[in-house]
Design an enzyme around this catalytic site. Structure first.
Site, PDB file in Angstrom:
ATOM      1  CG  HIS A  53       5.551   7.678   4.942  1.00  0.00           C
ATOM      2  ND1 HIS A  53       6.020   7.403   3.674  1.00  0.00           N
ATOM      3  CD2 HIS A  53       4.274   7.234   4.967  1.00  0.00           C
ATOM      4  CE1 HIS A  53       5.068   6.832   2.961  1.00  0.00           C
ATOM      5  NE2 HIS A  53       3.999   6.703   3.732  1.00  0.00           N
ATOM      6  N   GLY A  61       0.780  -1.230   0.000  1.00  0.00           N
ATOM      7  CA  GLY A  61       0.000   0.000   0.000  1.00  0.00           C
ATOM      8  C   GLY A  61       0.814   1.282   0.000  1.00  0.00           C
ATOM      9  CD  GLN A  62       6.780   2.934   0.717  1.00  0.00           C
ATOM     10  OE1 GLN A  62       7.163   1.756   0.763  1.00  0.00           O
ATOM     11  NE2 GLN A  62       7.590   3.958   0.930  1.00  0.00           N
ATOM     12  CB  THR A  63       0.937   6.004  -2.364  1.00  0.00           C
ATOM     13  OG1 THR A  63       0.793   6.794  -1.182  1.00  0.00           O
ATOM     14  CG2 THR A  63      -0.172   4.965  -2.425  1.00  0.00           C
ATOM     15  CB  VAL A  64       4.789   8.982  -0.412  1.00  0.00           C
ATOM     16  CG1 VAL A  64       5.974   9.938  -0.389  1.00  0.00           C
ATOM     17  CG2 VAL A  64       3.512   9.723  -0.825  1.00  0.00           C
ATOM     18  CG  HIS A 119       0.867   6.110   7.866  1.00  0.00           C
ATOM     19  ND1 HIS A 119       0.150   7.040   7.151  1.00  0.00           N
ATOM     20  CD2 HIS A 119       1.529   5.357   6.945  1.00  0.00           C
ATOM     21  CE1 HIS A 119       0.356   6.853   5.852  1.00  0.00           C
ATOM     22  NE2 HIS A 119       1.190   5.831   5.709  1.00  0.00           N
TER      23      HIS A 119
HETATM   24  P1  5GP Z   1       1.606   5.718   2.003  1.00  0.00           P
HETATM   25  O1  5GP Z   1       0.408   5.417   1.182  1.00  0.00           O
HETATM   26  O2  5GP Z   1       2.830   5.826   1.126  1.00  0.00           O
HETATM   27  O3  5GP Z   1       1.835   4.804   3.166  1.00  0.00           O
HETATM   28  O4  5GP Z   1       1.345   7.124   2.664  1.00  0.00           O
HETATM   29  C1  5GP Z   1       1.566   8.332   2.018  1.00  0.00           C
HETATM   30  C2  5GP Z   1       0.890   9.376   2.842  1.00  0.00           C
HETATM   31  O5  5GP Z   1       1.295  10.643   2.381  1.00  0.00           O
HETATM   32  C3  5GP Z   1      -0.650   9.347   2.712  1.00  0.00           C
HETATM   33  O6  5GP Z   1      -1.223   9.181   4.005  1.00  0.00           O
HETATM   34  C4  5GP Z   1      -0.989  10.691   2.103  1.00  0.00           C
HETATM   35  O7  5GP Z   1      -2.181  11.205   2.622  1.00  0.00           O
HETATM   36  C5  5GP Z   1       0.222  11.530   2.445  1.00  0.00           C
HETATM   37  N1  5GP Z   1       0.509  12.590   1.506  1.00  0.00           N
HETATM   38  C6  5GP Z   1       0.463  12.511   0.145  1.00  0.00           C
HETATM   39  N2  5GP Z   1       0.849  13.672  -0.417  1.00  0.00           N
HETATM   40  C7  5GP Z   1       1.140  14.507   0.622  1.00  0.00           C
HETATM   41  C8  5GP Z   1       1.599  15.861   0.670  1.00  0.00           C
HETATM   42  O8  5GP Z   1       1.835  16.521  -0.334  1.00  0.00           O
HETATM   43  N3  5GP Z   1       1.806  16.398   1.915  1.00  0.00           N
HETATM   44  C9  5GP Z   1       1.561  15.687   3.060  1.00  0.00           C
HETATM   45  N4  5GP Z   1       1.780  16.305   4.219  1.00  0.00           N
HETATM   46  N5  5GP Z   1       1.126  14.411   3.043  1.00  0.00           N
HETATM   47  C10 5GP Z   1       0.929  13.816   1.842  1.00  0.00           C
END
Ligand code: 5GP
Ligand code: ZN
Length: 124
Positions: A95, A88-91, A97
């Site tokens: 990080h 589920g990682q998108t960035v 949560h």
């Molecule tokens: P992942 O899906 O990779 O575990 O979590 C990525 C997180 O980054 C998501 O919870 C999303 O809401 C958050 N996110 C995405 N774009 C931005 C942004 O531009 N700024 C901040 N502060 N959070 C972001």
């Protein structure tokens, strides 16, 4: 790595930081007070971070909890890390949560992070 949104985060977004890690509010929060903690160095995954980075991230977790407790008075927390697109990682800047939870925010919270997918075996 200028295209990484977390590497180019405005300094004013930083809530707390220490030598190797910093924390800021998630832009699309799951709940009020949803915070992300990242290593300052760009690393894609938890498993690319050094022991020192992990230690600083973990230390910040305590500061973040203290801040969120005072500001939002949550009843619990989910703390989690998605590693890889399949999880589920998108960035792809590592990080953590930190998601405050509030009594009644879902009808049945039991299982917490176990609910990311259907269980293979029943949990009795
Ligand atoms: P992942 O899906 O990779 O575990 O979590 C990525 C997180 O980054 C998501 O919870 C999303 O809401 C958050 N996110 C995405 N774009 C931005 C942004 O531009 N700024 C901040 N502060 N959070 C972001
Ligand atoms: Zn980055």
């Amino acid at each position: 790595m200028t295209e990484c949104i977390f590497c180019t985060l405005p300094k004013t977004d930083i809530l707390v930081e220490n030598e190797l890690a910093l924390a800021f509010f998630d832009k699309f929060p799951v709940n009020e007070g949803h915070v992300l903690i990242i290593p300052k160095r760009h690393v894609a995954s938890l498993f690319d971070a050094t022991r020192e980075e992990i230690m600083d991230i973990w230390a910040l977790l305590g500061n973040v909890k203290e801040m969120l407790d005072k500001r939002f008075h949550p009843d619990g927390y989910n703390v989690g890390i998605n590693v890889g697109a399949a999880a589920g990682q998108t960035v792809f800047h590592m990080h953590v949560h930190v998601i405050p939870r509030y009594q009644g925010d879902v009808p049945d919270p039991r299982g917490g992070v176990r609910k990311i997918k259907k269980c293979l075996v029943p949990y009795s």
